[in-house]
Design a protein around this motif. Structure first.
Motif, PDB file in Angstrom:
ATOM      1  N   SER A 284      -7.942  15.671 -50.107  1.00 46.75           N
ATOM      2  CA  SER A 284      -7.502  15.541 -51.492  1.00 46.75           C
ATOM      3  C   SER A 284      -7.239  14.073 -51.805  1.00 46.75           C
ATOM      4  N   ILE A 285      -7.811  13.604 -52.902  1.00 45.31           N
ATOM      5  CA  ILE A 285      -7.599  12.205 -53.277  1.00 45.31           C
ATOM      6  C   ILE A 285      -6.150  12.019 -53.722  1.00 45.31           C
ATOM      7  N   PHE A 286      -5.667  12.994 -54.515  1.00 48.42           N
ATOM      8  CA  PHE A 286      -4.275  12.920 -54.943  1.00 48.42           C
ATOM      9  C   PHE A 286      -3.350  12.898 -53.728  1.00 48.42           C
ATOM     10  N   GLY A 287      -3.706  13.696 -52.716  1.00 51.76           N
ATOM     11  CA  GLY A 287      -2.902  13.754 -51.503  1.00 51.76           C
ATOM     12  C   GLY A 287      -2.780  12.406 -50.822  1.00 51.76           C
ATOM     13  N   SER A 288      -3.837  11.595 -50.885  1.00 51.37           N
ATOM     14  CA  SER A 288      -3.779  10.262 -50.278  1.00 51.37           C
ATOM     15  C   SER A 288      -2.681   9.440 -50.948  1.00 51.37           C
ATOM     16  N   PHE A 289      -2.629   9.532 -52.279  1.00 54.19           N
ATOM     17  CA  PHE A 289      -1.593   8.802 -53.013  1.00 54.19           C
ATOM     18  C   PHE A 289      -0.203   9.352 -52.683  1.00 54.19           C
ATOM     19  N   ALA A 290      -0.123  10.685 -52.676  1.00 52.29           N
ATOM     20  CA  ALA A 290       1.175  11.307 -52.437  1.00 52.29           C
ATOM     21  C   ALA A 290       1.699  10.941 -51.056  1.00 52.29           C
ATOM     22  N   GLY A 291       0.814  10.998 -50.056  1.00 49.46           N
ATOM     23  CA  GLY A 291       1.227  10.682 -48.702  1.00 49.46           C
ATOM     24  C   GLY A 291       1.656   9.224 -48.574  1.00 49.46           C
ATOM     25  N   ALA A 292       0.875   8.327 -49.197  1.00 48.34           N
ATOM     26  CA  ALA A 292       1.229   6.904 -49.137  1.00 48.34           C
ATOM     27  C   ALA A 292       2.563   6.659 -49.829  1.00 48.34           C
ATOM     28  N   ALA A 293       2.736   7.257 -51.002  1.00 44.58           N
ATOM     29  CA  ALA A 293       3.990   7.080 -51.736  1.00 44.58           C
ATOM     30  C   ALA A 293       5.162   7.588 -50.911  1.00 44.58           C
ATOM     31  N   PHE A 294       4.957   8.738 -50.287  1.00 44.18           N
ATOM     32  CA  PHE A 294       6.029   9.359 -49.522  1.00 44.18           C
ATOM     33  C   PHE A 294       6.470   8.474 -48.357  1.00 44.18           C
ATOM     34  N   LEU A 295       5.509   8.032 -47.559  1.00 48.97           N
ATOM     35  CA  LEU A 295       5.877   7.269 -46.364  1.00 48.97           C
ATOM     36  C   LEU A 295       6.280   5.832 -46.674  1.00 48.97           C
ATOM     37  N   VAL A 296       5.874   5.329 -47.839  1.00 48.90           N
ATOM     38  CA  VAL A 296       6.316   3.979 -48.197  1.00 48.90           C
ATOM     39  C   VAL A 296       7.731   4.012 -48.771  1.00 48.90           C
ATOM     40  N   THR A 297       8.010   5.013 -49.612  1.00 49.16           N
ATOM     41  CA  THR A 297       9.325   5.036 -50.262  1.00 49.16           C
ATOM     42  C   THR A 297      10.408   5.629 -49.380  1.00 49.16           C
ATOM     43  N   LEU A 298      10.014   6.473 -48.424  1.00 52.89           N
ATOM     44  CA  LEU A 298      11.029   7.132 -47.599  1.00 52.89           C
ATOM     45  C   LEU A 298      11.989   6.140 -46.924  1.00 52.89           C
ATOM     46  N   PRO A 299      11.467   5.107 -46.230  1.00 51.22           N
ATOM     47  CA  PRO A 299      12.385   4.142 -45.606  1.00 51.22           C
ATOM     48  C   PRO A 299      13.274   3.452 -46.628  1.00 51.22           C
ATOM     49  N   VAL A 300      12.700   3.156 -47.793  1.00 50.66           N
ATOM     50  CA  VAL A 300      13.488   2.470 -48.827  1.00 50.66           C
ATOM     51  C   VAL A 300      14.622   3.361 -49.315  1.00 50.66           C
ATOM     52  N   VAL A 301      14.280   4.619 -49.561  1.00 50.15           N
ATOM     53  CA  VAL A 301      15.291   5.558 -50.041  1.00 50.15           C
ATOM     54  C   VAL A 301      16.359   5.785 -48.982  1.00 50.15           C
ATOM     55  N   LEU A 302      15.917   5.963 -47.734  1.00 54.71           N
ATOM     56  CA  LEU A 302      16.871   6.191 -46.650  1.00 54.71           C
ATOM     57  C   LEU A 302      17.811   5.003 -46.492  1.00 54.71           C
ATOM     58  N   LYS A 303      17.241   3.800 -46.652  1.00 54.33           N
ATOM     59  CA  LYS A 303      18.078   2.610 -46.529  1.00 54.33           C
ATOM     60  C   LYS A 303      19.087   2.563 -47.677  1.00 54.33           C
ATOM     61  N   LEU A 304      18.624   2.876 -48.871  1.00 57.36           N
ATOM     62  CA  LEU A 304      19.529   2.900 -50.025  1.00 57.36           C
ATOM     63  C   LEU A 304      20.674   3.874 -49.797  1.00 57.36           C
TER      64      LEU A 304
END
Lengths: 358, 271
Positions: A284-304
C-alpha cells in the motif's frame, strides 16, 4: 454524511480507474496536497523540519521503494540501508565531480545508479525466495557498507572518512550545506515525495504492478499467463532501488549534510524501513506514508510525554522507546498483519455505512 | 486423422485441422517413467479430453504442453511447426492458456485484477507511459478492461468484480480462474480438472461454461477430468492413459467400448 459513494456514479472505465474513486477521498487528497505545499512552508521552523518533516518525507520515499519490492513484488529485502548508501555516495561523487550541474539532477541520477546496483543484487532472487533471499540481500547491505568504508575514492580521500554535502543551490536558493533554510529543504523533499508517490501509484495499478503482484501471490501461475519472472523481479528491484537511492541521496545531501556510512546506513536503517513498511501496510502506498509517519513521530511524542511532561530521565525514555516499538511491531503482526493501511481501509468501510451499519 | 479437412459435428460446430500434435512423448523423472511414448493430436475447435486413473500421467502431459516439463524424447508440434523447448511464459505468449487442478489465482488481488493479468501479454505500454498513466498506458487499460468486462459478463461474475479473490468460495474461484485463462483469448485452453471438488450444480454450471466458451469463441479445449459422465458428454474425442501409456483414443463411444479402457477402469490384474 460526508464519506459517501451513493450518487457518485461512474460512467466510464476511465472514471472507474481513478486513484481516488470516491469524491470525498479525492478532495481530501487535494486538501492534503494544498496544506503540504502552500501552508507548511510558511510555518516551518528548524525543529519541525529536522525532527519531523524532513525525516518523514525522506523515509516515506524509502518506504515506498521497499514497499514496491517487498509489498508488491513479494521479495524480502534487508539491503535498504546499503542501497540508501549507494544513493548517498553516488550523489556525493556527482556533486563533487560536476559542481555546475543542478543538484536535483544529481539526486535523480543517484537514483538511477542505485537502480542498476539494486538490479544486480536482485539477481539471486531468480533462484532463491523468502528467508534465503533476505539473507542474500543482507550480504548486499554488509558488502556495500564495507565497500564505502574501505575504498577511499568513494569519500574523495577525506581524512575523516566522512562525506560532506557541499553547498548547492536551486534557483539561487541554497538547498544543501549549512546555509539551507528549513523551508527550502522541505520543499525539495516534498517535491520528490509527491512525484515518487504518483509514479509508484501509477506503476502499481498498471501492467507492471500486476506483474509484480502476480509474482508475489503465485509465481507459477504468473509464469503460465506470460509473466517473465526474470524481468518482473529485476524490474521490481530496479524501481524499488531507484526510490531507495533517491531517499539515500536526500538523506545525505539535505537532511544530514555529513555522513559516516556505517552509522547512517547500517543494518539498523534496513530494519527501520522494513518496520515502517510492515507497520504501515505491505502493498500500500498510503501504508508507506503511515509507517514512516508513525516511526518518525513516535520517538518525538514519547520524548515529549516522557521527558517534558512526566520528567523522566532521557535515557529511560530512550530505552522505553525501543520496548514500545518492539511491542507495537508484535501487536501489528498479530492483530493486523496488513498494517495501518488496513486499519484505515476498515475504518473507511465502516464510515461508509455509518450510522446505519445494517 | 492426419487429413487437414474440416468436419462438422452433430451439434453443428466446425472442427478444423490439427493445431497441436504430440509425437512420441516420453517423460521420465529419474527412474520413473511418467509418460511413455505417447502421441496424439488436438484439432482446432474441438474439446479433447485426457482421462485415466490416478497417476496415469495426465497432469504431466498437460505440464509438457504448457512448458513446465521438457520431455526427454518426442516432439511437440504447434500450428504446423516443431516447438523448441520453451519456458512456460513463452508458451503462454504463443496463445496457450491453462487452469490448475488446485486453483492458482492471485489471492491478494481483486477478481478484476486477476482477470486483467490474463491480458498482460497484450499490454505493451512503455515504462514512462505507465509512470504517468497517460497515452498508451491509459488507453490500453481501458481497451483491455472492456474485453475483460465481456468475459466477466459471459461467466456471470459481475457482482464479485472488485472482491479480493481470497474471500471467494471455491466454486467461484474456479470460475475466476477460467475467466483469467479466457482473457488471454488463447488458441488452446488447457483445463486441469475444472470440476474437481464441485457439487452437481456447480459441475453443471462449469460444463455449460466450457461448452459456451467452445461454441462462442471457437476455443480449442483440452481438459483432464475424472467425472466420466461429464467427460463423455462434453468431449469430441478422448485420450485414455494408464501407467503413462496411451491405451485408447477416439470418440467417447469408441473409448467406452474399448476393452483396455474398461480393464483400466474396472480393474483387472496387471501382470
Amino acid at each position: 454524511m460526508f464519506y459517501r459513494e451513493a450518487g457518485d456514479f461512474k460512467t466510464s472505465y476511465k472514471a472507474d480507474n481513478q486513484t481516488f474513486p470516491i469524491r470525498f477521498d479525492r478532495y481530501r487528497f487535494y486538501a492534503v496536497l494544498a496544506v503540504a505545499w502552500l501552508v507548511i512552508p510558511f510555518v516551518i521552523n528548524d525543529y519541525l523540519a529536522n525532527a519531523i518533516l524532513l525525516p518523514f518525507l525522506i523515509y516515506s520515499i524509502a518506504a515506498i521503494g521497499l514497499n514496491i519490492l517487498t509489498g508488491f513484488a513479494g521479495q524480502v529485502s534487508l539491503g535498504t540501508g546499503g542501497f540508501m548508501a549507494v544513493g548517498a555516495y553516488s550523489a556525493y561523487k556527482l556533486m563533487t565531480a560536476f559542481p555546475d550541474v543542478n543538484v536535483l539532477i544529481h539526486v535523480v541520477l543517484a537514483g538511477f545508479i542505485t537502480a542498476a546496483v539494486g538490479a544486480a543484487f536482485g539477481l539471486p532472487s531468480l533462484r532463491i525466495k523468502g528467508f534465503y533471499l533476505a539473507v542474500a540481500t543482507l550480504a548486499a547491505q554488509f558488502f556495500l557498507v564495507w565497500l564505502f568504508n574501505k575504498v577511499a575514492w568513494f569519500y574523495n580521500y577525506s581524512a575523516s572518512g566522512q562525506i560532506n554535502a557541499p553547498e548547492r543551490t536551486v534557483l539561487g536558493v541554497p538547498v544543501t550545506g549549512a546555509n539551507t533554510a528549513p523551508w527550502a529543504a522541505y520543499l525539495v523533499c516534498l517535491g520528490f515525495v509527491t512525484v515518487a508517490a504518483l509514479i509508484a501509484r501509477n506503476l502499481t495499478r498498471g501492467t507492471l504492478g500486476r506483474k509484480w503482484m502476480a509474482i508475489r501471490d503465485m509465481d507459477i501461475a504468473a509464469e503460465i499467463i506470460g509473466v517473465n519472472p526474470l524481468t518482473a523481479k529485476l524490474s521490481a528491484f530496479a524501481v524499488s532501488s531507484f526510490f531507495v537511492g533517491v531517499a539515500g541521496a536526500l538523506f545525505f545531501a539535505i537532511y544530514l549534510g555529513a555522513v559516516e556510512v556505517g552509522e547512517a546506513f547500517g543494518i539498523q536503517k534496513s530494519f527501520l524501513v522494513l518496520f515502517m513498511v510492515i507497520i504501515g501496510g505491505l502493498g500500500s502506498i498510503f501504508g508507506s506514508f503511515a509507517g514512516a509517519a508513525f516511526l518518525v513521530t513516535l520517538p518525538v511524542v514519547l520524548k515529549l510525554v516522557g521527558v517534558d511532561l512526566l520528567g523522566w530521565p532521557t535515557d529511560l525514555v530512550a530505552h522505553f522507546q525501543l520496548v514500545i516499538i518492539g511491542a507495537l511491531i508484535m501487536f501489528f503482526l498479530i492483530a493486523e498483519p496488513h498494517g495501518l493501511a488496513q486499519l484505515w481501509r476498515v475504518a473507511k468501510e465502516k464510515l461508509r455505512l455509518w450510522p446505519f451499519p445494517h | 486423422m492426419q487429413d487437414a479437412g474440416t468436419t462438422i459435428t452433430a451439434d453443428g460446430r466446425t472442427i478444423g485441422p490439427v493445431v497441436m500434435e504430440m509425437k512420441n512423448i516420453t517423460l521420465r523423472f529419474g527412474g520413473v517413467v511418467a509418460i511413455q511414448d505417447i502421441s496424439f493430436d488436438i484439432r482446432e475447435g474441438e474439446i479433447r479430453a485426457i482421462i485415466g486413473p490416478n497417476g496415469a500421467g495426465k497432469s504431466s502431459m498437460l505440464n509438457v504442453i504448457s512448458g513446465f516439463y521438457v520431455p526427454q524424447e518426442g516432439e511437440v508440434w504447434f500450428k504446423g511447426e516443431k516447438r523448441p523447448p520453451m519456458k512456460p511464459f513463452e508458451v503462454a505468449r504463443q496463445g496457450i492458456a491453462r487452469t490448475f487442478q488446485n486453483i492458482a489465482l492471485f489471492e491478494g488481488m481483486t477478481v478484476l485484477d486477476n482477470i486483467m493479468t490474463g491480458r498482460l501479454t497484450r499490454m505493451k505500454a512503455g515504462l514512462l507511459a505507465q509512470m504517468i498513466w497517460k497515452g498508451r498506458a491509459e488507453e490500453e487499460e481501458i481497451e483491455n478492461r472492456e474485453a475483460v468486462e465481456k468475459i466477466i459478463d459471459f461467466l456471470e461474475i459481475q457482482h464479485i468484480r472488485k472482491t479480493p479473490v481470497g474471500r471467494l468460495p471455491y466454486g467461484l474461484k474456479k470460475r475466476v480462474e477460467l475467466a483469467r485463462a479466457l482473457a488471454a483469448e488463447p488458441s488452446i485452453l488447457l483445463l486441469d480438472e475444472p470440476m474437481a471438488g464441485m457439487n452437481v450444480e456447480e459441475k453443471e454450471d462449469m460444463s455449460r461454461f466450457i461448452l459456451d466458451v467452445n461454441d462462442e469463441y471457437g476455443t480449442t479445449i483440452a481438459l483432464i477430468e475424472h467425472d466420466m459422465g461429464v467427460v463423455m458428454d462434453l468431449s469430441d474425442r478422448v485420450v485414455v492413459m494408464d501407467y503413462g501409456k496411451k491405451i485408447g483414443d477416439g470418440t467417447p463411444d469408441e473409448v467406452r467400448n474399448n476393452q483396455a479402457v474398461i480393464d483400466a477402469y474396472l480393474g483387472v490384474a496387471h501382470d
